[in-house]
Scaffold this motif. Structure first.
Motif, PDB file in Angstrom:
ATOM      1  N   HIS A   1       0.377   7.253  -8.945  1.00 16.55           N
ATOM      2  CA  HIS A   1      -0.374   8.258  -9.278  1.00 16.55           C
ATOM      3  C   HIS A   1       0.931   8.683 -10.842  1.00 16.55           C
ATOM      4  O   HIS A   1      -0.279   9.481 -11.311  1.00 16.55           O
ATOM      5  CB  HIS A   1       0.166   9.024  -7.835  1.00 16.55           C
ATOM      6  CG  HIS A   1       0.156  10.562  -8.025  1.00 16.55           C
ATOM      7  ND1 HIS A   1      -0.990  10.968  -7.976  1.00 16.55           N
ATOM      8  CD2 HIS A   1       1.033  11.334  -8.441  1.00 16.55           C
ATOM      9  CE1 HIS A   1      -1.306  12.595  -8.332  1.00 16.55           C
ATOM     10  NE2 HIS A   1      -0.188  12.557  -7.971  1.00 16.55           N
ATOM     11  N   GLU A   2       1.255   8.487 -10.556  1.00 20.14           N
ATOM     12  CA  GLU A   2       2.217   9.056 -11.732  1.00 20.14           C
ATOM     13  C   GLU A   2       2.028   8.065 -13.216  1.00 20.14           C
ATOM     14  O   GLU A   2       1.968   9.092 -13.767  1.00 20.14           O
ATOM     15  CB  GLU A   2       3.660   8.133 -11.621  1.00 20.14           C
ATOM     16  CG  GLU A   2       4.234   9.323 -10.445  1.00 20.14           C
ATOM     17  CD  GLU A   2       6.496   8.607 -10.626  1.00 20.14           C
ATOM     18  OE1 GLU A   2       6.608   7.464 -11.909  1.00 20.14           O
ATOM     19  OE2 GLU A   2       6.547   9.675  -9.920  1.00 20.14           O
TER      20      GLU A   2
ATOM     21  N   GLU B   1       7.543   1.786   3.347  1.00 17.58           N
ATOM     22  CA  GLU B   1       8.021   1.792   1.824  1.00 17.58           C
ATOM     23  C   GLU B   1       7.263   1.729   0.702  1.00 17.58           C
ATOM     24  O   GLU B   1       7.348   2.393  -0.621  1.00 17.58           O
ATOM     25  CB  GLU B   1       9.462   2.036   2.237  1.00 17.58           C
ATOM     26  CG  GLU B   1      10.355   2.972   0.873  1.00 17.58           C
ATOM     27  CD  GLU B   1       9.874   3.609   0.711  1.00 17.58           C
ATOM     28  OE1 GLU B   1       9.510   5.312   0.327  1.00 17.58           O
ATOM     29  OE2 GLU B   1       9.906   4.507   2.090  1.00 17.58           O
TER      30      GLU B   1
ATOM     31  N   ARG C   1      -3.805   7.965  -0.153  1.00 17.18           N
ATOM     32  CA  ARG C   1      -2.409   8.174  -0.320  1.00 17.18           C
ATOM     33  C   ARG C   1      -2.226   8.740   2.202  1.00 17.18           C
ATOM     34  O   ARG C   1      -1.339   8.492   2.647  1.00 17.18           O
ATOM     35  CB  ARG C   1      -2.359   9.622  -0.768  1.00 17.18           C
ATOM     36  CG  ARG C   1      -0.717   9.634  -0.692  1.00 17.18           C
ATOM     37  CD  ARG C   1      -0.208  11.284  -1.001  1.00 17.18           C
ATOM     38  NE  ARG C   1      -0.079  10.229  -2.395  1.00 17.18           N
ATOM     39  CZ  ARG C   1       0.515  10.168  -3.059  1.00 17.18           C
ATOM     40  NH1 ARG C   1       2.443   9.138  -2.287  1.00 17.18           N
ATOM     41  NH2 ARG C   1       1.118   9.623  -4.000  1.00 17.18           N
TER      42      ARG C   1
ATOM     43  N   ASN D   1       2.884   5.187  -5.249  1.00 16.07           N
ATOM     44  CA  ASN D   1       3.701   6.845  -6.295  1.00 16.07           C
ATOM     45  C   ASN D   1       3.631   6.010  -7.978  1.00 16.07           C
ATOM     46  O   ASN D   1       3.616   7.317  -8.483  1.00 16.07           O
ATOM     47  CB  ASN D   1       5.175   6.640  -6.066  1.00 16.07           C
ATOM     48  CG  ASN D   1       5.393   8.320  -4.576  1.00 16.07           C
ATOM     49  OD1 ASN D   1       3.943   8.443  -4.135  1.00 16.07           O
ATOM     50  ND2 ASN D   1       6.070   7.669  -4.268  1.00 16.07           N
ATOM     51  N   GLU D   2       4.520   5.064  -7.822  1.00 19.29           N
ATOM     52  CA  GLU D   2       3.622   4.402  -9.099  1.00 19.29           C
ATOM     53  C   GLU D   2       2.928   4.593 -10.052  1.00 19.29           C
ATOM     54  O   GLU D   2       2.238   5.341 -11.085  1.00 19.29           O
ATOM     55  CB  GLU D   2       4.005   3.050  -8.885  1.00 19.29           C
ATOM     56  CG  GLU D   2       4.196   2.284 -10.787  1.00 19.29           C
ATOM     57  CD  GLU D   2       5.224   3.221 -11.828  1.00 19.29           C
ATOM     58  OE1 GLU D   2       4.895   2.429 -13.166  1.00 19.29           O
ATOM     59  OE2 GLU D   2       6.391   4.030 -11.008  1.00 19.29           O
TER      60      GLU D   2
ATOM     61  N   LEU E   1       4.406   2.526  -0.104  1.00 17.65           N
ATOM     62  CA  LEU E   1       3.842   4.669  -0.927  1.00 17.65           C
ATOM     63  C   LEU E   1       4.969   4.234  -2.254  1.00 17.65           C
ATOM     64  O   LEU E   1       4.541   4.700  -3.177  1.00 17.65           O
ATOM     65  CB  LEU E   1       5.060   5.114   0.223  1.00 17.65           C
ATOM     66  CG  LEU E   1       4.518   4.568   1.817  1.00 17.65           C
ATOM     67  CD1 LEU E   1       5.038   6.094   2.486  1.00 17.65           C
ATOM     68  CD2 LEU E   1       3.092   5.627   1.315  1.00 17.65           C
ATOM     69  N   THR E   2       5.772   2.992  -2.763  1.00 22.10           N
ATOM     70  CA  THR E   2       6.861   3.242  -3.750  1.00 22.10           C
ATOM     71  C   THR E   2       5.549   3.014  -4.841  1.00 22.10           C
ATOM     72  O   THR E   2       5.548   3.530  -5.976  1.00 22.10           O
ATOM     73  CB  THR E   2       7.503   2.138  -3.533  1.00 22.10           C
ATOM     74  OG1 THR E   2       8.515   2.152  -2.791  1.00 22.10           O
ATOM     75  CG2 THR E   2       7.977   2.485  -5.626  1.00 22.10           C
TER      76      THR E   2
END
Length: 100
Positions: free
Chosen positions: A88-89, A78, A68, A85-86, A81-82
């Protein structure tokens, strides 16, 4: 003597979701290659997807943080990064589920 055969049925788990998110993230980095540090992102992504890391999931969060930071410093697109984030979640869900 019996011959071992490949299983025909697999149970889908949250780990397969995590693997899919990592694969999609890696593809997005390659597709949008060129931002500063993208090669380092690939290196750390491969490390995060390695057998050693998957067998010890506690090693994965620090790698996600490094990835990150490189992405943010390099102004990654973007889409990258999207997907990060997926990852990470889903990783948070995995760690919660497997800590029980």
């Amino acid at each position: 003597m019996t011959i071992q055969t490949e299983s025909t049925g697999y149970e889908k788990t949250i780990l397969s979701d995590l693997q899919g998110a990592w694969i999609n993230f890696r593809k997005s980095v390659i597709k949008d290659a060129g931002f500063p540090g993208w090669e380092k992102v690939l290196f750390h992504t491969d490390e995060a997807m390695s057998w050693e890391t998957v067998r010890n999931l506690k090693l994965m969060p620090p790698l996600v943080l490094v990835i990150r930071n490189i992405c943010l410093k390099g102004d990654a697109p973007e889409d990258v990064l999207t997907w990060l984030n997926e990852v990470h979640e889903i990783l948070e869900e995995v760690l919660e589920e497997y800590s029980k």
